[in-house]
Motif scaffolding. Sequence first.
Motif, PDB file in Angstrom:
ATOM      1  N   TYR A 191      37.871 -12.698 -47.464  1.00  0.00           N
ATOM      2  CA  TYR A 191      38.150 -13.962 -47.894  1.00  0.00           C
ATOM      3  C   TYR A 191      37.034 -14.920 -47.470  1.00  0.00           C
ATOM      4  O   TYR A 191      37.041 -15.803 -46.546  1.00  0.00           O
ATOM      5  N   PRO A 192      35.656 -14.594 -48.016  1.00  0.00           N
ATOM      6  CA  PRO A 192      34.513 -15.448 -47.454  1.00  0.00           C
ATOM      7  C   PRO A 192      34.631 -16.832 -47.512  1.00  0.00           C
ATOM      8  O   PRO A 192      33.829 -17.437 -46.782  1.00  0.00           O
ATOM      9  N   ALA A 193      35.040 -17.263 -48.645  1.00  0.00           N
ATOM     10  CA  ALA A 193      35.044 -18.814 -48.664  1.00  0.00           C
ATOM     11  C   ALA A 193      36.115 -19.779 -47.949  1.00  0.00           C
ATOM     12  O   ALA A 193      36.132 -20.802 -47.380  1.00  0.00           O
ATOM     13  N   ALA A 194      37.053 -18.739 -47.259  1.00  0.00           N
ATOM     14  CA  ALA A 194      38.068 -19.408 -46.375  1.00  0.00           C
ATOM     15  C   ALA A 194      37.756 -19.303 -44.830  1.00  0.00           C
ATOM     16  O   ALA A 194      38.222 -20.189 -43.901  1.00  0.00           O
TER      17      ALA A 194
ATOM     18  N   SER B 267      42.259 -24.552 -51.602  1.00  0.00           N
ATOM     19  CA  SER B 267      42.769 -25.455 -52.606  1.00  0.00           C
ATOM     20  C   SER B 267      43.065 -26.974 -52.211  1.00  0.00           C
ATOM     21  O   SER B 267      43.062 -27.852 -53.024  1.00  0.00           O
ATOM     22  N   GLN B 268      43.039 -27.070 -50.746  1.00  0.00           N
ATOM     23  CA  GLN B 268      43.454 -28.418 -50.339  1.00  0.00           C
ATOM     24  C   GLN B 268      42.372 -28.864 -48.916  1.00  0.00           C
ATOM     25  O   GLN B 268      42.640 -28.191 -47.874  1.00  0.00           O
ATOM     26  N   PRO B 269      41.447 -29.485 -49.517  1.00  0.00           N
ATOM     27  CA  PRO B 269      40.261 -30.044 -48.304  1.00  0.00           C
ATOM     28  C   PRO B 269      41.085 -30.602 -47.215  1.00  0.00           C
ATOM     29  O   PRO B 269      42.114 -31.342 -47.326  1.00  0.00           O
ATOM     30  N   GLY B 270      40.437 -30.193 -46.257  1.00  0.00           N
ATOM     31  CA  GLY B 270      40.939 -30.932 -44.854  1.00  0.00           C
ATOM     32  C   GLY B 270      42.217 -30.008 -44.069  1.00  0.00           C
ATOM     33  O   GLY B 270      42.371 -30.350 -42.815  1.00  0.00           O
ATOM     34  N   PHE B 271      42.816 -29.108 -44.894  1.00  0.00           N
ATOM     35  CA  PHE B 271      43.586 -28.135 -44.005  1.00  0.00           C
ATOM     36  C   PHE B 271      42.942 -26.849 -43.432  1.00  0.00           C
ATOM     37  O   PHE B 271      42.155 -26.373 -44.206  1.00  0.00           O
TER      38      PHE B 271
ATOM     39  N   PRO C 106      44.909 -33.213 -42.397  1.00  0.00           N
ATOM     40  CA  PRO C 106      44.751 -34.646 -42.621  1.00  0.00           C
ATOM     41  C   PRO C 106      45.950 -35.444 -42.239  1.00  0.00           C
ATOM     42  O   PRO C 106      47.062 -35.086 -42.417  1.00  0.00           O
ATOM     43  N   GLN C 107      45.678 -36.431 -41.706  1.00  0.00           N
ATOM     44  CA  GLN C 107      46.774 -37.483 -41.315  1.00  0.00           C
ATOM     45  C   GLN C 107      47.724 -37.790 -42.402  1.00  0.00           C
ATOM     46  O   GLN C 107      48.987 -37.755 -41.902  1.00  0.00           O
TER      47      GLN C 107
ATOM     48  N   ARG D 150      46.513 -15.439 -47.533  1.00  0.00           N
ATOM     49  CA  ARG D 150      46.794 -15.550 -48.864  1.00  0.00           C
ATOM     50  C   ARG D 150      47.436 -16.714 -49.418  1.00  0.00           C
ATOM     51  O   ARG D 150      47.203 -17.250 -50.467  1.00  0.00           O
ATOM     52  N   LEU D 151      48.295 -17.392 -48.281  1.00  0.00           N
ATOM     53  CA  LEU D 151      48.959 -18.407 -48.484  1.00  0.00           C
ATOM     54  C   LEU D 151      47.683 -19.822 -48.600  1.00  0.00           C
ATOM     55  O   LEU D 151      48.130 -20.771 -49.454  1.00  0.00           O
ATOM     56  N   LEU D 152      46.928 -19.612 -47.796  1.00  0.00           N
ATOM     57  CA  LEU D 152      45.814 -20.950 -47.852  1.00  0.00           C
ATOM     58  C   LEU D 152      44.784 -20.618 -49.074  1.00  0.00           C
ATOM     59  O   LEU D 152      44.228 -21.545 -49.380  1.00  0.00           O
ATOM     60  N   CYS D 153      44.650 -19.621 -49.293  1.00  0.00           N
ATOM     61  CA  CYS D 153      43.741 -19.231 -50.319  1.00  0.00           C
ATOM     62  C   CYS D 153      44.163 -19.169 -51.826  1.00  0.00           C
ATOM     63  O   CYS D 153      43.796 -18.809 -52.736  1.00  0.00           O
ATOM     64  N   ALA D 154      45.660 -19.272 -51.887  1.00  0.00           N
ATOM     65  CA  ALA D 154      46.401 -19.486 -53.172  1.00  0.00           C
ATOM     66  C   ALA D 154      45.673 -20.545 -54.290  1.00  0.00           C
ATOM     67  O   ALA D 154      45.340 -21.546 -53.761  1.00  0.00           O
TER      68      ALA D 154
END
Length: 175
Positions: A71-74, A92-96, A123-124, A160-164
Amino acid sequence: MDAEQAEVRVLEAEVQALKRALEELPAPAAATARVRAEERRDLFMFFRSLHFFVEWCEYRKRTFKHFKEKYPAAVRLPEGASSSCMHIRSTSQPGFELVIVWQMHIDEEGQVLPKLDLLTQVPQRALELDQEGAVAAAPRSFRALLGALGVEAALDSLLRLLCAEEPAARSAAPE
């Protein structure tokens, strides 16, 4: 060179290798192992702890490297492959971002135990919308996942969850 001189050279080489290994250990872990061995006057316990400490560190290094390659991008390893923490960014979700902190603990008996923790950086606005408390429960849920699946499967599930893909991209994909 006779057999005695050869044996002395082998022992000197082993002592040098041990010194290098001790220099690579984090100061608290090396101090803990040394103090426990001195208290109990048990050199075997010290070397056993050192052996398993190094084994766990190598396993952590291989595991983090594997996920960095998969997962090189994550995945980001701020201290390189030997890092004690792995940062995972949502693709897919910036800031997470999640941070896996993997340390080794040496107990009273000299046993080396891995300790993995999950830290969240969210993110807040997402925290405000999290009425179920999922973010606050994430570290506890991660420990449960570790117990159920083991280290590698738990990390892979998280990644896998964060890179979906985003839901819109999935629904647009041909079947």
